[in-house]
Design a protein around this motif. Structure first.
Motif, short mmCIF file in Angstrom:
data_model
loop_
_atom_site.label_atom_id
_atom_site.label_comp_id
_atom_site.label_asym_id
_atom_site.label_seq_id
_atom_site.Cartn_x
_atom_site.Cartn_y
_atom_site.Cartn_z
N GLN A 63 0.73 -1.17 0.04
CA GLN A 63 -0.03 0.47 0.14
C GLN A 63 0.86 1.66 0.07
N ARG A 64 0.71 1.96 -0.13
CA ARG A 64 1.24 4.12 -0.01
C ARG A 64 0.50 4.20 1.40
N LYS A 65 1.45 4.95 1.31
CA LYS A 65 1.36 5.54 3.40
C LYS A 65 2.47 7.26 3.43
N THR A 66 1.76 8.23 4.10
CA THR A 66 2.41 9.26 4.52
C THR A 66 2.57 8.93 6.38
N PHE A 67 3.55 9.10 6.84
CA PHE A 67 4.72 9.71 7.68
C PHE A 67 4.19 10.67 7.79
N GLN A 68 4.01 12.03 8.78
CA GLN A 68 4.24 13.14 8.67
C GLN A 68 4.23 13.66 10.21
N ASN A 69 5.14 14.28 10.38
CA ASN A 69 5.16 15.13 12.00
C ASN A 69 4.95 14.38 13.12
N ALA A 70 5.68 13.19 12.62
CA ALA A 70 5.76 11.99 13.89
C ALA A 70 7.14 11.64 14.62
N VAL A 71 6.62 11.21 15.97
CA VAL A 71 7.27 10.37 16.47
C VAL A 71 7.45 9.01 16.86
N LEU A 72 8.89 8.18 15.85
CA LEU A 72 7.99 6.86 15.95
C LEU A 72 9.21 6.17 16.71
N LYS A 73 9.18 5.40 17.87
CA LYS A 73 9.86 4.54 17.90
C LYS A 73 9.75 2.78 18.99
N ASP A 74 10.84 2.20 18.95
CA ASP A 74 10.70 1.17 19.46
C ASP A 74 12.31 0.67 20.17
N ASN A 75 11.90 0.12 21.17
CA ASN A 75 13.32 -0.62 22.25
C ASN A 75 13.70 -2.05 22.13
N SER A 76 13.18 -3.10 20.95
CA SER A 76 13.25 -3.99 20.92
C SER A 76 14.21 -5.04 20.31
N ASN A 77 15.20 -5.85 20.19
CA ASN A 77 15.74 -6.61 19.86
C ASN A 77 15.42 -6.99 18.74
N ASP A 78 16.36 -7.38 17.08
CA ASP A 78 15.87 -7.71 16.41
C ASP A 78 14.01 -7.47 15.55
N THR A 79 14.63 -5.86 16.26
CA THR A 79 13.61 -4.61 15.85
C THR A 79 13.44 -4.23 15.09
N SER A 80 13.21 -4.02 13.43
CA SER A 80 12.98 -2.47 13.28
C SER A 80 11.47 -1.70 13.89
N VAL A 81 11.36 -0.59 13.28
CA VAL A 81 10.61 1.09 13.67
C VAL A 81 9.88 0.90 12.46
N LEU A 82 10.01 1.20 11.09
CA LEU A 82 9.48 1.38 10.33
C LEU A 82 10.07 0.09 9.26
N ILE A 83 8.70 -0.63 8.71
CA ILE A 83 9.61 -1.44 7.46
C ILE A 83 8.13 -1.25 6.34
N ALA A 84 9.13 -0.95 5.36
CA ALA A 84 7.91 -0.44 4.01
C ALA A 84 8.39 -2.15 3.25
N ALA A 85 7.13 -2.68 2.17
CA ALA A 85 7.90 -3.86 2.26
C ALA A 85 6.63 -3.99 1.73
N ASN A 86 7.17 -5.04 0.08
CA ASN A 86 5.88 -5.96 -0.45
C ASN A 86 5.14 -5.32 -1.56
N GLY A 87 6.35 -3.63 -1.75
CA GLY A 87 5.38 -2.80 -2.85
C GLY A 87 5.60 -1.80 -2.68
N SER A 88 5.23 -1.66 -1.62
CA SER A 88 5.23 -0.87 -0.84
C SER A 88 5.74 0.70 -0.90
N VAL A 89 4.73 2.04 -0.86
CA VAL A 89 5.46 3.19 -1.29
C VAL A 89 5.45 4.56 -0.16
N VAL A 90 6.06 4.47 0.47
CA VAL A 90 6.22 5.01 1.70
C VAL A 90 6.48 6.57 1.87
N HIS A 91 5.58 7.61 1.99
CA HIS A 91 7.01 8.76 2.41
C HIS A 91 6.60 9.42 4.17
N VAL A 92 8.08 9.17 4.21
CA VAL A 92 8.40 9.71 5.68
C VAL A 92 8.92 10.84 5.78
#
Length: 460
Positions: A63-92
């Protein structure tokens, strides 16, 4: 969140130092010294398929998605904060990304981007502008994986601590295009810009990079990497590592290297093809007092130098050696360190419109050649470091060699038949009369300006 706009204009040839801010001016590296002291551990089974799933609190797929004026966090091991996958179009846009948590398997992190703060994979398109990314415990900032995966980034601020926490990282034929980037990596084996296997493709403009750890280069080139208008400093690393059949270039850059060499071109064998690297309108300074500007090991490599300065403390311009690099990238490994991974090197340096100082040194069956064209000027000599090896020098009619010591060459090719473009300073050159390239010399002896001679080697 607006981060910064970097306006970097370098002169056509940089002749002085440039002082410019980078992320560790805001977050001192000493603040994360415990992270940065952890060594990268690659003494684990190498599995060339993905065993750890890429997971994140923010996943965009199909899918298409936009993240704007945001704070994205994660504290886990072996984990990303944001993943764009499988043909997605993502704007940050105008966004801050904060990542804590280590990677339990650095092979998986290197080959597939597990634990990277931001990951684009599987034919996805990721666009970032005015974004801050901070990672700790050993997490890459931005990772692009897979054919047709493209990351386009502008006005980006990247900070990382911990091992193998590269700034911009591409593999699996993924591509990264970035402009106006500030990046700092504090840990070991975490280059500012890095490619991995399968090859990644990275193109950087108008940016600043600094690394502090051992084995952390400005660029680790596996695939293709082009830097234009970049100021980069690797305090305890070469400015670049390039491996196998990689292709790299720097145009209008100022770079500093602090360990091993300015540019290290290496491989495990010569079957991967010729490694090419070009330095155009660039200044490369090497502060390590024992390091050459260029080092070739276990590879067939060609370096093209155009209107460029190579400044060494060692007085060594280039080395070709029967050797490789240790896993920690902290010293050169010879036969006794790893006999299965060393091979001779065949290095060629093509110089155009440049003034260079330093010696040529070849070891243990390796070959090293220097080609001077288009008003180039070289001050130096050539010698064998150990065992038997071959050196060659080629000069066109416009170039000059200022000789600083007696030199024995396999090949000597000079467009000036009188050798008036070699200033001997009392030193002499010998050549192998049996070598095909030397047939025009007809085993003759020539007098040089300054008292030396060019003569055939004596036959034993």
């Amino acid at each position: 969140m607006k981060v910064f706009l970097l306006l970097l204009q370098l002169a056509p040839l940089i002749s002085g130092s440039i002082v410019i801010n980078e992320p560790s001016d805001i977050i001192p590296e000493q603040q994360w010294s415990s992270d940065n002291a952890i060594k990268a551990d690659y003494d684990i089974p190498v599995i060339y398929y993905q065993t750890i799933a890429n997971i994140a609190p923010y996943i965009v797929a199909h899918q298409r998605k936009t993240f704007q004026n945001a704070v994205l966090k994660d504290n886990s091991n072996d984990t990303s904060v944001l993943i764009a996958a499988n043909g997605s179009v993502v704007h940050v846009i105008d966004t801050e990304v904060i990542k804590f948590g280590y990677s339990s398997d650095l092979i998986q992190a290197s080959f597939f981007g597990t634990n990277a703060a931001v990951l684009a994979a599987n034919h996805s398109q990721l666009y970032l502008s005015d974004v801050n990314i901070t990672t700790h415990n050993g997490a890459a900032n931005i990772y692009a994986y897979g054919t047709d995966t493209v990351v386009d980034a502008e006005n980006i601020w990247l900070y990382s601590s911990g091992p193998t926490a590269h700034g911009l990282y591409a593999s699996g034929n993924g591509t990264i295009n970035a402009r106006n980037v500030q990046v700092f990596s504090g840990g070991n084996r975490c280059s500012a810009f890095s490619g991995d296997n399968p090859a990644g493709y990275i193109y950087i403009r108008d940016s600043v990079a600094r690394t502090a750890g051992i084995g952390s280069a400005v660029g680790f080139v596996l695939g293709e990497m082009n830097l234009t208008n970049v100021v980069g400093s690797a305090e305890r690393s070469p400015a670049f590592f390039t491996i196998g059949g990689a292709v790299g270039s720097c145009t209008n850059c100022e770079l500093t290297a602090g360990l091993l060499a300015g540019l290290v071109i290496f491989g495990l064998d010569k079957s991967s093809g010729v490694n090419y690297f070009s330095l155009d309108h660039t200044k490369l300074t090497i502060t390590d007092e024992t390091a050459p500007a260029l080092w070739f090991g276990g590879v067939v490599g060609e370096v093209y130098v155009r209107h460029t300065e190579l400044v060494t403390s060692s007085g060594i311009l280039a080395v070709a050696n029967y050797s490789t690099i240790t896993q920690e990238f902290n010293f050169y490994a010879g036969y006794y360190d790893d006999p299965s991974a060393v091979n001779t090197a065949d290095g060629r340096v093509f110089v155009e419109d440049s003034t260079l100082t330093g010696d040529l040194v070849a070891f243990n069956g390796s070959t090293l050649g220097l080609h001077l064209t288009d008003n180039s000027f070289w001050t130096g000599k050539g010698y064998i470091g150990y065992g038997s090896a071959d050196l060659g020098v080629v000069l066109d009619a416009s170039s000059v060699w200022n000789l600083t010591g007696d030199t024995a060459l396999l090949n000597l090719t000079n467009a000036v038949t009188t050798f008036s473009n070699i200033r001997s300073n009392g030193f002499s050159i010998t050549y192998n009369a049996s070598a095909p390239a030397n047939r025009p010399l007809r085993s003759r002896t020539f007098k040089l300006e300054g008292g030396g001679t060019v003569s055939p080697m004596s036959r034993k």
